[in-house]
Design a protein around this motif. Structure first.
Motif, PDB file in Angstrom:
ATOM      1  N   THR A 178       0.815  -1.217   0.000  1.00  0.00           N
ATOM      2  CA  THR A 178       0.000   0.000   0.000  1.00  0.00           C
ATOM      3  C   THR A 178       0.847   1.265   0.000  1.00  0.00           C
ATOM      4  N   LYS A 179       1.903   1.280   0.801  1.00  0.00           N
ATOM      5  CA  LYS A 179       2.692   2.505   0.969  1.00  0.00           C
ATOM      6  C   LYS A 179       4.047   2.479   0.278  1.00  0.00           C
ATOM      7  N   GLY A 180       4.459   1.339  -0.245  1.00  0.00           N
ATOM      8  CA  GLY A 180       5.755   1.280  -0.902  1.00  0.00           C
ATOM      9  C   GLY A 180       6.115  -0.127  -1.331  1.00  0.00           C
ATOM     10  N   VAL A 181       7.302  -0.245  -1.896  1.00  0.00           N
ATOM     11  CA  VAL A 181       7.788  -1.543  -2.364  1.00  0.00           C
ATOM     12  C   VAL A 181       8.150  -2.391  -1.141  1.00  0.00           C
ATOM     13  N   PRO A 182       7.494  -3.519  -0.939  1.00  0.00           N
ATOM     14  CA  PRO A 182       7.809  -4.350   0.228  1.00  0.00           C
ATOM     15  C   PRO A 182       9.157  -5.049   0.061  1.00  0.00           C
ATOM     16  N   THR A 183       9.879  -5.212   1.146  1.00  0.00           N
ATOM     17  CA  THR A 183      11.185  -5.870   1.071  1.00  0.00           C
ATOM     18  C   THR A 183      11.041  -7.319   0.606  1.00  0.00           C
ATOM     19  N   SER A 184       9.907  -7.947   0.891  1.00  0.00           N
ATOM     20  CA  SER A 184       9.697  -9.337   0.477  1.00  0.00           C
ATOM     21  C   SER A 184       9.574  -9.479  -1.041  1.00  0.00           C
ATOM     22  N   LEU A 185       9.375  -8.370  -1.749  1.00  0.00           N
ATOM     23  CA  LEU A 185       9.280  -8.426  -3.203  1.00  0.00           C
ATOM     24  C   LEU A 185      10.567  -8.978  -3.814  1.00  0.00           C
ATOM     25  N   TRP A 186      11.688  -8.680  -3.205  1.00  0.00           N
ATOM     26  CA  TRP A 186      12.976  -9.070  -3.793  1.00  0.00           C
ATOM     27  C   TRP A 186      13.231 -10.562  -3.684  1.00  0.00           C
ATOM     28  N   ASP A 187      12.681 -11.216  -2.663  1.00  0.00           N
ATOM     29  CA  ASP A 187      12.760 -12.683  -2.597  1.00  0.00           C
ATOM     30  C   ASP A 187      11.972 -13.291  -3.752  1.00  0.00           C
ATOM     31  N   THR A 188      10.808 -12.721  -4.019  1.00  0.00           N
ATOM     32  CA  THR A 188       9.974 -13.196  -5.131  1.00  0.00           C
ATOM     33  C   THR A 188      10.652 -12.918  -6.465  1.00  0.00           C
ATOM     34  N   TYR A 189      11.187 -11.711  -6.628  1.00  0.00           N
ATOM     35  CA  TYR A 189      11.902 -11.344  -7.862  1.00  0.00           C
ATOM     36  C   TYR A 189      13.028 -12.349  -8.125  1.00  0.00           C
ATOM     37  N   SER A 190      13.794 -12.656  -7.084  1.00  0.00           N
ATOM     38  CA  SER A 190      14.903 -13.598  -7.219  1.00  0.00           C
ATOM     39  C   SER A 190      14.402 -15.000  -7.572  1.00  0.00           C
TER      40      SER A 190
END
Length: 106
Positions: free
Chosen positions: A25-37
């Motif tokens: 909701t407020k920004g790019v979540p840090t967990s996104l990078w695990d998914t990206y990887s």
């Protein structure tokens, strides 16, 4: 067929190896990078930001809620800044048309 219909149809299949939903909701979540990887190291996939999964809901049509994000332009800019940063991501695998902002009822 509109993007909105495609998104709802995509969500009917639920999260899976090639689909991940993040509230964001407020920004790019840090967990996104695990998914990206994970996507980069497998078959690729789609990450939907602004979507909440209600794990206790058994009806697939109601399990996902599109809550949107507060500032899509900022999130998009932050995502590009991070994905192009060698400190965070070894190789940027994304292209301009890989990231879309979809408007759902404003």
């Amino acid at each position: 067929m509109t993007k909105e219909i495609n998104t709802h149809q995509l969500l009917l299949g639920g999260e899976r190896v090639t689909l991940e939903c993040k509230k964001a909701t407020k920004g790019v979540p840090t967990s996104l990078w695990d998914t990206y990887s994970a996507f980069a190291n497998t078959y690729g996939g789609t990450i939907l930001l602004g979507v909440v999964e209600h794990m206790d809901e058994h009806d697939k049509a109601k399990r996902f809620e599109i809550v949107g994000v507060e500032d899509a332009d900022k999130i998009r800019k932050d995502l590009w800044n991070i994905v192009n940063s060698k400190e965070k991501v070894n190789v940027n695998l994304l292209h301009d048309d890989d990231i879309q902002t979809i408007d759902f009822d404003g």
